[in-house]
Design a protein around this motif. Structure first.
Motif, PDB file in Angstrom:
ATOM      1  N   MET A   1     -32.237  42.925 -15.535  1.00 55.07           N
ATOM      2  CA  MET A   1     -31.777  41.604 -15.925  1.00 55.07           C
ATOM      3  C   MET A   1     -32.511  40.551 -15.096  1.00 55.07           C
ATOM      4  O   MET A   1     -32.599  40.674 -13.887  1.00 55.07           O
ATOM      5  N   GLN A   2     -33.003  39.547 -15.760  1.00 56.76           N
ATOM      6  CA  GLN A   2     -33.684  38.451 -15.090  1.00 56.76           C
ATOM      7  C   GLN A   2     -32.661  37.407 -14.632  1.00 56.76           C
ATOM      8  O   GLN A   2     -31.755  37.068 -15.382  1.00 56.76           O
ATOM      9  N   ILE A   3     -32.810  36.952 -13.393  1.00 53.71           N
ATOM     10  CA  ILE A   3     -31.975  35.851 -12.934  1.00 53.71           C
ATOM     11  C   ILE A   3     -32.877  34.698 -12.512  1.00 53.71           C
ATOM     12  O   ILE A   3     -34.011  34.912 -12.083  1.00 53.71           O
ATOM     13  N   ASP A   4     -32.367  33.483 -12.668  1.00 53.08           N
ATOM     14  CA  ASP A   4     -33.161  32.307 -12.319  1.00 53.08           C
ATOM     15  C   ASP A   4     -32.551  31.607 -11.104  1.00 53.08           C
ATOM     16  O   ASP A   4     -31.587  32.097 -10.501  1.00 53.08           O
ATOM     17  N   ASP A   5     -33.088  30.447 -10.759  1.00 51.27           N
ATOM     18  CA  ASP A   5     -32.622  29.712  -9.582  1.00 51.27           C
ATOM     19  C   ASP A   5     -31.148  29.309  -9.709  1.00 51.27           C
ATOM     20  O   ASP A   5     -30.422  29.301  -8.719  1.00 51.27           O
ATOM     21  N   THR A   6     -30.711  28.965 -10.903  1.00 50.75           N
ATOM     22  CA  THR A   6     -29.300  28.595 -11.107  1.00 50.75           C
ATOM     23  C   THR A   6     -28.400  29.796 -10.814  1.00 50.75           C
ATOM     24  O   THR A   6     -27.385  29.663 -10.122  1.00 50.75           O
ATOM     25  N   ASP A   7     -28.766  30.955 -11.324  1.00 53.77           N
ATOM     26  CA  ASP A   7     -27.998  32.171 -11.042  1.00 53.77           C
ATOM     27  C   ASP A   7     -27.958  32.433  -9.540  1.00 53.77           C
ATOM     28  O   ASP A   7     -26.912  32.776  -8.988  1.00 53.77           O
ATOM     29  N   ARG A   8     -29.091  32.254  -8.883  1.00 54.67           N
ATOM     30  CA  ARG A   8     -29.157  32.488  -7.439  1.00 54.67           C
ATOM     31  C   ARG A   8     -28.244  31.525  -6.678  1.00 54.67           C
ATOM     32  O   ARG A   8     -27.577  31.924  -5.734  1.00 54.67           O
ATOM     33  N   ARG A   9     -28.217  30.262  -7.093  1.00 60.32           N
ATOM     34  CA  ARG A   9     -27.327  29.291  -6.433  1.00 60.32           C
ATOM     35  C   ARG A   9     -25.871  29.707  -6.603  1.00 60.32           C
ATOM     36  O   ARG A   9     -25.077  29.649  -5.660  1.00 60.32           O
ATOM     37  N   ILE A  10     -25.524  30.134  -7.793  1.00 61.18           N
ATOM     38  CA  ILE A  10     -24.150  30.581  -8.055  1.00 61.18           C
ATOM     39  C   ILE A  10     -23.834  31.805  -7.200  1.00 61.18           C
ATOM     40  O   ILE A  10     -22.779  31.870  -6.553  1.00 61.18           O
ATOM     41  N   LEU A  11     -24.731  32.781  -7.174  1.00 59.56           N
ATOM     42  CA  LEU A  11     -24.508  33.992  -6.379  1.00 59.56           C
ATOM     43  C   LEU A  11     -24.390  33.685  -4.889  1.00 59.56           C
ATOM     44  O   LEU A  11     -23.536  34.244  -4.200  1.00 59.56           O
ATOM     45  N   ARG A  12     -25.233  32.782  -4.378  1.00 59.00           N
ATOM     46  CA  ARG A  12     -25.146  32.404  -2.954  1.00 59.00           C
ATOM     47  C   ARG A  12     -23.777  31.819  -2.637  1.00 59.00           C
ATOM     48  O   ARG A  12     -23.173  32.149  -1.618  1.00 59.00           O
ATOM     49  N   GLN A  13     -23.297  30.953  -3.505  1.00 58.34           N
ATOM     50  CA  GLN A  13     -21.989  30.330  -3.277  1.00 58.34           C
ATOM     51  C   GLN A  13     -20.863  31.361  -3.380  1.00 58.34           C
ATOM     52  O   GLN A  13     -19.906  31.323  -2.610  1.00 58.34           O
ATOM     53  N   MET A  14     -20.974  32.288  -4.320  1.00 55.08           N
ATOM     54  CA  MET A  14     -19.960  33.341  -4.467  1.00 55.08           C
ATOM     55  C   MET A  14     -19.917  34.224  -3.232  1.00 55.08           C
ATOM     56  O   MET A  14     -18.846  34.619  -2.775  1.00 55.08           O
ATOM     57  N   MET A  15     -21.098  34.580  -2.686  1.00 57.15           N
ATOM     58  CA  MET A  15     -21.137  35.420  -1.494  1.00 57.15           C
ATOM     59  C   MET A  15     -20.602  34.673  -0.273  1.00 57.15           C
ATOM     60  O   MET A  15     -19.926  35.253   0.563  1.00 57.15           O
ATOM     61  N   ALA A  16     -20.898  33.380  -0.191  1.00 55.18           N
ATOM     62  CA  ALA A  16     -20.465  32.598   0.968  1.00 55.18           C
ATOM     63  C   ALA A  16     -18.954  32.415   0.976  1.00 55.18           C
ATOM     64  O   ALA A  16     -18.319  32.454   2.041  1.00 55.18           O
ATOM     65  N   GLU A  17     -18.371  32.229  -0.198  1.00 49.26           N
ATOM     66  CA  GLU A  17     -16.926  32.005  -0.292  1.00 49.26           C
ATOM     67  C   GLU A  17     -16.423  32.610  -1.603  1.00 49.26           C
ATOM     68  O   GLU A  17     -16.290  31.921  -2.619  1.00 49.26           O
ATOM     69  N   PRO A  18     -16.114  33.914  -1.591  1.00 48.76           N
ATOM     70  CA  PRO A  18     -15.801  34.641  -2.822  1.00 48.76           C
ATOM     71  C   PRO A  18     -14.598  34.127  -3.609  1.00 48.76           C
ATOM     72  O   PRO A  18     -14.543  34.274  -4.807  1.00 48.76           O
ATOM     73  N   GLY A  19     -13.647  33.491  -2.975  1.00 47.72           N
ATOM     74  CA  GLY A  19     -12.434  33.087  -3.681  1.00 47.72           C
ATOM     75  C   GLY A  19     -12.477  31.711  -4.308  1.00 47.72           C
ATOM     76  O   GLY A  19     -11.457  31.218  -4.779  1.00 47.72           O
ATOM     77  N   LEU A  20     -13.638  31.088  -4.352  1.00 45.84           N
ATOM     78  CA  LEU A  20     -13.724  29.736  -4.906  1.00 45.84           C
ATOM     79  C   LEU A  20     -13.331  29.710  -6.377  1.00 45.84           C
ATOM     80  O   LEU A  20     -13.770  30.559  -7.156  1.00 45.84           O
ATOM     81  N   PRO A  21     -12.546  28.722  -6.778  1.00 51.44           N
ATOM     82  CA  PRO A  21     -12.299  28.532  -8.215  1.00 51.44           C
ATOM     83  C   PRO A  21     -13.617  28.178  -8.910  1.00 51.44           C
ATOM     84  O   PRO A  21     -14.519  27.597  -8.299  1.00 51.44           O
ATOM     85  N   THR A  22     -13.717  28.490 -10.184  1.00 54.41           N
ATOM     86  CA  THR A  22     -14.962  28.281 -10.924  1.00 54.41           C
ATOM     87  C   THR A  22     -15.411  26.818 -10.875  1.00 54.41           C
ATOM     88  O   THR A  22     -16.603  26.548 -10.727  1.00 54.41           O
ATOM     89  N   ALA A  23     -14.479  25.879 -10.954  1.00 50.83           N
ATOM     90  CA  ALA A  23     -14.853  24.457 -10.936  1.00 50.83           C
ATOM     91  C   ALA A  23     -15.525  24.086  -9.615  1.00 50.83           C
ATOM     92  O   ALA A  23     -16.545  23.387  -9.591  1.00 50.83           O
ATOM     93  N   GLU A  24     -14.983  24.545  -8.503  1.00 51.44           N
ATOM     94  CA  GLU A  24     -15.581  24.236  -7.205  1.00 51.44           C
ATOM     95  C   GLU A  24     -16.901  24.975  -7.020  1.00 51.44           C
ATOM     96  O   GLU A  24     -17.863  24.442  -6.468  1.00 51.44           O
ATOM     97  N   LEU A  25     -16.943  26.225  -7.477  1.00 54.73           N
ATOM     98  CA  LEU A  25     -18.181  26.996  -7.425  1.00 54.73           C
ATOM     99  C   LEU A  25     -19.281  26.278  -8.209  1.00 54.73           C
ATOM    100  O   LEU A  25     -20.416  26.149  -7.741  1.00 54.73           O
TER     101      LEU A  25
END
Length: 152
Positions: A1-25
């Motif tokens: 699966m190909q991921i782009d910079d947007t996916d990477r930003r989302i993944l970085r934020q998820m790893m940094a704070e896994p419990g974030l609500p989707t709106a804040e993420l």
């Protein structure tokens, strides 16, 4: 699966704070909430995000002893690995089972409430596991770093 910079930003934020609500993420990743939600779903469907889990602080619950047990198995029996793994899965205090190439065949991560409890687990459950040729125990003193985060 190909991921782009947007996916990477989302993944970085998820790893940094896994419990974030989707709106804040979404806000932190610089995308709209619907875009973030769609991206997360695509990453899940593509197998990049396999799940979300609670990280338990075992000592806070009274589980004070953690031991890493390394095993070399007697490989004269062709079913040694399968039988060892099946038996190890039945030990409730085993948190993790890993197999390796090299001088160590298997590793179990075991927790116990205290040393007396560990001794009971060791004698009654670990030493009775099948096909053990050698066993080495490493008692955890402190965890210096524990992270599943990688640079994405």
């Amino acid at each position: 699966m190909q991921i782009d910079d947007t996916d990477r930003r989302i993944l970085r934020q998820m790893m940094a704070e896994p419990g974030l609500p989707t709106a804040e993420l979404a806000e932190r990743a610089g995308v709209t909430t619907p875009t973030c939600w769609r991206r997360i779903e695509r990453l899940r469907e593509g197998g990049v995000i396999r799940g979300e889990e609670a990280v338990i602080d075992w000592p806070a619950l009274g589980w004070e002893v953690e031991v890493s047990l390394r095993f070399t198995l007697d490989k004269t029996n062709p079913r040694a690995f399968d039988e060892f793994i099946a038996a190890a899965r039945e030990v409730p205090e085993v948190l993790e089972i890993q197999s390796f190439l090299g001088s160590t065949d298997m590793r179990l991560q075991v927790i116990a409430r205290d040393m007396a409890h560990y001794q009971e687990i060791y004698r009654n459950r670990i030493l009775t596991l099948p096909h053990i040729a050698e066993l080495d125990a490493l008692m955890l003193i402190s965890t210096i770093k524990s992270s599943a985060e990688l640079p994405v």
